[in-house]
Design a protein around this motif. Structure first.
Motif, PDB file in Angstrom:
ATOM      1  N   MET A 125       0.682  60.795 -52.207  1.00  0.00           N
ATOM      2  CA  MET A 125       0.409  59.360 -52.344  1.00  0.00           C
ATOM      3  C   MET A 125       1.175  58.789 -53.531  1.00  0.00           C
ATOM      4  O   MET A 125       1.708  57.679 -53.459  1.00  0.00           O
ATOM      5  CB  MET A 125      -1.095  59.122 -52.504  1.00  0.00           C
ATOM      6  N   GLY A 126       1.226  59.566 -54.611  1.00  0.00           N
ATOM      7  CA  GLY A 126       1.974  59.134 -55.788  1.00  0.00           C
ATOM      8  C   GLY A 126       3.444  58.910 -55.463  1.00  0.00           C
ATOM      9  O   GLY A 126       4.041  57.915 -55.885  1.00  0.00           O
TER      10      GLY A 126
ATOM     11  N   VAL B 171       3.818  55.713 -53.593  1.00  0.00           N
ATOM     12  CA  VAL B 171       3.686  54.565 -54.497  1.00  0.00           C
ATOM     13  C   VAL B 171       4.964  54.401 -55.324  1.00  0.00           C
ATOM     14  O   VAL B 171       5.479  53.293 -55.504  1.00  0.00           O
ATOM     15  CB  VAL B 171       2.455  54.732 -55.415  1.00  0.00           C
ATOM     16  N   LYS B 172       5.471  55.529 -55.793  1.00  0.00           N
ATOM     17  CA  LYS B 172       6.686  55.503 -56.609  1.00  0.00           C
ATOM     18  C   LYS B 172       7.864  54.907 -55.836  1.00  0.00           C
ATOM     19  O   LYS B 172       8.683  54.176 -56.381  1.00  0.00           O
ATOM     20  CB  LYS B 172       7.018  56.937 -57.034  1.00  0.00           C
TER      21      LYS B 172
ATOM     22  N   SER C  80       6.827  50.873 -55.381  1.00  0.00           N
ATOM     23  CA  SER C  80       6.407  49.953 -56.450  1.00  0.00           C
ATOM     24  C   SER C  80       7.584  49.187 -57.073  1.00  0.00           C
ATOM     25  O   SER C  80       7.413  48.011 -57.426  1.00  0.00           O
ATOM     26  CB  SER C  80       5.568  50.669 -57.509  1.00  0.00           C
TER      27      SER C  80
ATOM     28  N   SER D 209      -3.265  49.494 -55.120  1.00  0.00           N
ATOM     29  CA  SER D 209      -3.169  50.144 -56.433  1.00  0.00           C
ATOM     30  C   SER D 209      -4.420  49.894 -57.267  1.00  0.00           C
ATOM     31  O   SER D 209      -4.826  50.745 -58.057  1.00  0.00           O
ATOM     32  CB  SER D 209      -1.903  49.700 -57.170  1.00  0.00           C
TER      33      SER D 209
ATOM     34  N   CYS E 200      -6.817  52.530 -56.292  1.00  0.00           N
ATOM     35  CA  CYS E 200      -6.465  53.786 -56.972  1.00  0.00           C
ATOM     36  C   CYS E 200      -7.013  53.762 -58.392  1.00  0.00           C
ATOM     37  O   CYS E 200      -7.641  54.712 -58.858  1.00  0.00           O
ATOM     38  CB  CYS E 200      -4.949  53.967 -57.060  1.00  0.00           C
TER      39      CYS E 200
END
Lengths: 197, 314
Positions: free
Chosen positions: A43-44, A47-48, A51, A182, A185
């Protein structure tokens, strides 16, 4: 009662930090703890990937946003909660005991992440909104005049109504839906993750 | 050196009661001039967000009413309960006037003259203008009263001796240095004003000595002993740059909580973003990032790096 709970939490946190640093995070974790670290990392990575598009640093790519949203959705909801059984394997992880003490909130946040990421996949085509000041303008700051009146602004840092349906999300600018993702999260990490590594 | 002397003084006064009596009579603070400016509710609410009034004085996790008292802060000195600052005249600050409010916010002194514990981050608000105070005051008037006091601080001896705070103030109460620096851009100066003032980044990201005073030459170098067992990483410019922070991704992180590695803040920083910085304008967030990536180094550079393990958000 708060103090007691906090103290307990600190002890748990300190113990977790000690063990976690001994186990050295990703390399030391095994079994289900490792499984969820892999899921969180996936998931990170998603997102990276997107974003910088949301912040305007990178060119917007609707397909990439949809794809990332699908990755997040895949790991959210029950897929996530089943990775947090209450057993002693957790000693080598960053999870706080609060997650089992307040399982309902965790399950709700995990479910919310699922629907928001589905919403993001649907909203990907919409691109970025025109607003330059997401939260700060639109009088949203304090619910139009009265400082802390409106309940939704003060309720646990949630940006929007948790019950917001997919159809509504699908109509929103992608960056606004991403912000909801986010935020979810962050709410969950704030409550249930030990920060110190 | 001065700090050693002060520490020695603290020790002695515990034995010599007469000194304590003298201290008790030692006046602190300056009476502010009458504030007759008209406050702007929106500006005040914005500043209240930026300054963390709402974040700290509201117990979000337990569903507390806005500004009715925050979650307890567990420190080495005891447990502090951020008080009720709603408009309730008895349990909140409804009975105060704007000058008393100014004295509390800028100088850390209560209407009855006692000094606040530095758990309240008033040292960062010292440069707030009368207009800032008037704006905040106007915004606070819109808060619904809550007729319940927050619990009293649970602080053991000797920290329960409030006169000791006068020594603390004498030793550690420094100018926040938020005023513009000539030759720097407006953006940088705005960032400096926010970072060193209202948003009080240094409250967590600066190491503290045994008396809870911020260590002057460790500004922004991180702190591994935050209340509740949290840690704050170094936010010195070279460390930030090394960790991949840029003006763009740092201001975005303050808005969204998302870090360049794809992680999302939790812990105290999660709260800072959720209840504070995400309400700031993009211009202000950018200014903060511009300043943080180019902030002045502490004077004694060699001392800046405390042995603080750096939490890694990646």
């Amino acid at each position: 009662m708060n103090t007691k709970r906090n103290t307990k939490r600190i002890f748990a946190g300190v113990a977790a930090i000690g063990l976690a640093s001994a186990a050295l995070a990703h390399t030391g974790a095994t079994g289900i703890v490792k499984e969820r670290m892999v899921a969180m990392s996936a998931m990170g990575d998603a997102v990276k990937e997107i974003s910088p598009m949301m912040s305007g640093e990178a060119d917007y790519d609707a397909a990439a946003v949809r794809e990332a949203a699908e990755v997040i959705g895949m790991h959210a909801g029950e897929t996530m909660t089943r990775l947090f059984p209450e057993d002693n394997e957790n000693e080598a992880s960053y999870v706080k005991d609060a997650i089992w003490e307040d399982w309902e909130t965790f399950a709700e946040l995990a479910e919310r992440l699922h629907s928001y990421s589905e919403g993001l996949a649907l909203a990907a085509e919409n691109g970025l909104g025109s607003s330059q000041d997401g939260m700060a303008d639109a009088g949203a700051m304090m619910g139009g005049g009265d400082m802390m009146g409106s309940g939704s602004m003060m309720g646990g840092g949630m940006m929007a109504d948790a019950t917001m349906g997919r159809e509504e999300l699908a109509e929103m600018p992608a960056d606004a839906v991403f912000a909801m993702v986010s935020d979810t999260c962050s709410s969950c990490h704030t409550r249930f993750r030990t920060e110190a590594k | 050196m001065r700090q050693v002397l002060i520490a020695g003084t603290v020790g002695l006064t515990l034995i010599v009661g007469t000194v304590a009596a003298t201290l008790a009579a030692w006046p602190i603070g300056r009476e502010p001039a009458k504030i007759q400016l008209t406050g702007d509710v929106q500006r005040g609410a914005y500043l209240a967000r930026a300054s963390g009034c709402i974040a700290c004085h509201t117990n979000f996790e337990d569903g507390g009413a806005p500004l009715a008292g925050g979650a307890p802060l567990v420190t080495d000195f005891g447990t502090f309960y951020p008080p009720n600052i709603t408009t309730d005249p008895e349990h909140g600050i409804g009975g105060w006037n704007v000058e008393q409010f100014a004295m509390a916010v800028r100088q850390g002194i209560a209407p009855d003259g006692h000094a606040y514990y530095p758990a309240f981050t008033y040292p960062f608000y010292a440069d707030f203008s009368d207009q800032d105070i008037a704006d905040l005051w106007a915004a606070f008037q819109t808060v619904a009263p809550v007729a319940e006091s927050a619990p009293s601080h649970e602080v053991g001896f000797p920290f329960d001796q409030r006169w000791g705070l006068k020594l603390w103030r004498a030793a550690y109460l420094d100018d926040p240095q938020t005023e513009p620096v000539e030759g720097r851009s407006d953006v940088w100066n705005r960032g400096r004003e926010l970072v060193r003032g209202a948003t009080h980044c240094g409250a967590c990201h600066t190491g503290r000595n045994l008396a809870g005073g911020r260590i002057a030459n460790a500004v922004f170098a991180g702190n591994d002993a935050l209340p509740g067992g949290n840690k704050a990483p170094s936010i010195l410019p070279d460390v930030l740059a090394e960790r991949g922070w840029t003006v763009a991704n740092l201001s975005y992180a303050l808005q969204s909580g998302v870090t360049p590695s794809g992680d999302v803040f939790g812990g105290s920083m999660g709260e800072v973003v959720q209840y504070g910085t995400r309400y700031l304008s993009k211009d202000d967030l950018r200014a903060m990032a511009v300043y943080l990536l180019d902030s002045e180094l502490p004077e004694e550079e060699g001392m800046a790096a405390l042995p603080v393990s750096q939490p890694i958000y990646d």
